[in-house]
Design an enzyme around this catalytic site. Structure first.
Site, PDB file in Angstrom:
ATOM      1  N   LYS A   1     -13.029   1.746  -2.240  1.00 31.42           N
ATOM      2  CA  LYS A   1     -13.955   2.074  -1.157  1.00 31.42           C
ATOM      3  C   LYS A   1     -15.121   2.903  -1.680  1.00 31.42           C
ATOM      4  O   LYS A   1     -16.278   2.675  -1.325  1.00 31.42           O
ATOM      5  CB  LYS A   1     -13.225   2.837  -0.057  1.00 31.42           C
ATOM      6  CG  LYS A   1     -12.239   2.013   0.764  1.00 31.42           C
ATOM      7  CD  LYS A   1     -11.604   2.883   1.833  1.00 31.42           C
ATOM      8  CE  LYS A   1     -10.617   2.105   2.677  1.00 31.42           C
ATOM      9  NZ  LYS A   1      -9.976   2.968   3.712  1.00 31.42           N
TER      10      LYS A   1
ATOM     11  N   HIS B   1       9.107 -26.532   1.272  1.00 32.55           N
ATOM     12  CA  HIS B   1       8.574 -27.704   0.573  1.00 32.55           C
ATOM     13  C   HIS B   1       7.571 -27.311  -0.502  1.00 32.55           C
ATOM     14  O   HIS B   1       6.880 -28.184  -1.047  1.00 32.55           O
ATOM     15  CB  HIS B   1       7.925 -28.652   1.589  1.00 32.55           C
ATOM     16  CG  HIS B   1       8.893 -29.214   2.569  1.00 32.55           C
ATOM     17  ND1 HIS B   1       9.501 -30.440   2.408  1.00 32.55           N
ATOM     18  CD2 HIS B   1       9.397 -28.693   3.720  1.00 32.55           C
ATOM     19  CE1 HIS B   1      10.324 -30.666   3.433  1.00 32.55           C
ATOM     20  NE2 HIS B   1      10.275 -29.619   4.235  1.00 32.55           N
TER      21      HIS B   1
ATOM     22  N   GLU C   1       0.815  -1.210   0.000  1.00 34.19           N
ATOM     23  CA  GLU C   1       0.000   0.000   0.000  1.00 34.19           C
ATOM     24  C   GLU C   1       0.850   1.263   0.000  1.00 34.19           C
ATOM     25  O   GLU C   1       0.446   2.300  -0.529  1.00 34.19           O
ATOM     26  CB  GLU C   1      -0.933  -0.011   1.216  1.00 34.19           C
ATOM     27  CG  GLU C   1      -2.055   1.000   1.138  1.00 34.19           C
ATOM     28  CD  GLU C   1      -3.092   0.810   2.225  1.00 34.19           C
ATOM     29  OE1 GLU C   1      -4.085   1.560   2.205  1.00 34.19           O
ATOM     30  OE2 GLU C   1      -2.922  -0.067   3.096  1.00 34.19           O
TER      31      GLU C   1
END
Length: 428
Positions: free
Chosen positions: A401, A290, A269
């Site tokens: 938003k 792994h 951000e």
């Protein structure tokens, strides 16, 4: 914090930073530090974040929560209003801190069904007091308490700005209220009430967290050769310029797994602007040796791996065995094995000509955590200065938003119209 950049040098890895380029990079760091130091001195927006070790009042936090009796804490927030708090409690080994930072109805329903609400405090966090996800979850939580016959007002602590719905609610209901610090973006607020209230409610030493951060703050100088935080920020930026567009953060401690998530928000951000920025990837050592290590070692030369560990820890011996081929484990501890895995990963990356940076703290305790959090924030601020981006803003986040609010009917925004008008090509 200690940073080792040896495996990020060009003599070891591609991309890498040439040793003779470090002095030129250091000159950039010195100039950037002047800007940062001035911003801190004037408590300018964003730069005020680096003053939190001094300006946060642990006494004030403890006083605010003193009358809230709880064995568990449920934080209701999103992004920086939740990640910092979860990072702090997880690193300190706390298992009674829960977080609602998404609006997934299934998870919310399951979590509330299993919590003992009579023993759980609610920590609701939103600077504006208008964050849709946070307020929606808080309304659901409040209803759950009321349905269970539990007085939520006795167990709720609010952290918010000076005005807004949450501030008014706290005042009207006489709830404990703490301030989101002025001039501090949420992702940089872990070392304030935003990140420390749950730890305080659960009896942890938040004073020591801030003490570790203060020690790191005192170590900021104008040179990457003297400041571990600046060394990390400068070298990762230099690697990004040379093609390392992904930063895989890999702590070798389960308790730091949420830290990697916090770091991802901080890095993405803050630095993802103007066509720049490293994409943070989250991994866990030794588990992801792994899986993801296959890509980091044998994939493209577009990554730097950040390896993180504590130099001291509690340990557990491995029981001896007479099983053929496993007897060697009986002479070791789980810590020995984890260290061997760490060293093997670092060496395997170097052998494959891939860059990595080592970060070490003394212990994963309050002091070490404060050091780590502050140092990574300072590294991020430096990286933003070196890249020339607006580190403390988040315009792309705000677009989303605004679109969501418009789609829910709060306002007829341009962003919502763009969503409604977007092109579709469904295949069923």
């Amino acid at each position: 914090m200690r940073v080792d950049i040896g495996n990020a040098l060009r003599e070891v890895a591609t991309p890498g930073v040439a040793v003779d380029a470090l002095d030129r990079l250091d000159a950039e760091v010195a100039t950037a530090h002047e800007t940062i130091a001035a911003g801190m001195a004037n408590a300018e927006f964003g730069y005020a974040s680096l003053n939190l070790p001094e300006t946060t009042s642990p006494t004030g936090i403890r006083a605010a929560v003193a009358d809230v009796d709880a064995e568990a804490v449920l934080t209701v927030g999103i992004g920086g209003s939740a990640l910092g708090a979860r990072t702090v409690t997880a690193a300190l080994g706390e298992s009674n801190h829960y977080v609602l930072d998404n609006v997934d109805p299934e998870r919310t329903r399951r979590l509330l069904a299993r919590l003992d609400l009579e023993k759980t405090a609610v920590n609701v966090v939103s600077r504006s007091g208008t964050t849709a996800e946070t307020l929606a979850n808080f309304l659901v939580v409040r209803e759950a308490y009321e349905s269970a016959g539990v007085d939520w007002t006795d167990r709720t602590v609010v952290t918010t700005g000076d005005a807004g719905p949450l501030a008014r609610l706290a005042d009207n209901r006489d709830l404990p209220r703490l301030a989101v610090p002025e001039g501090v973006p949420g992702r940089f607020a872990a070392l304030s009430a935003v990140g420390l209230v749950p730890a305080a409610l659960l009896g942890h030493d938040i004073e020591a967290v801030l003490a570790g951060a203060r020690e790191a703050r005192e170590g900021l100088t104008g040179s990457l050769h003297e400041s571990p935080a600046y060394a990390y920020g400068a070298v990762t930026t230099a690697l990004e310029r040379r093609g390392a567009h992904i930063n895989a953060v890999m702590p070798y401690a389960e308790s730091l797994e949420p830290f990697a998530e916090w770091f991802a928000q901080l890095w993405a951000e803050s630095l993802g602007k103007d066509g720049q920025g490293q994409t943070p990837a989250r991994a866990l050592g030794a588990t992801d040796q792994h899986s993801q290590l296959q890509l980091y070692r044998a994939g493209r030369h577009d990554k730097v791996v950040t390896l993180i560990r504590a130099r001291e820890r509690a340990d557990r011996s491995i029981p001896s065995t007479d099983v053929e081929g496993l007897a060697y484990l009986g002479d070791a501890t789980l810590g020995d094995l984890l260290d061997a895995e760490f060293e093997a990963t670092e060496a395997s990356l170097a052998a494959a000509d891939k860059p990595s940076v080592r970060i070490e703290i003394e212990r994963i305790d309050e002091q070490g955590l404060g050091d780590l959090l502050f140092s990574c924030e300072a590294a991020c601020v430096l990286a933003g200065e070196l890249m020339g981006v607006e580190t403390f803003t988040q315009p792309a986040v705000e677009w989303g938003k605004s679109a969501a609010r418009g789609l829910l009917g709060a306002a007829d925004t341009e962003e919502a119209a763009a969503v409604r008008d977007k092109r579709t090509y469904p295949i069923e």
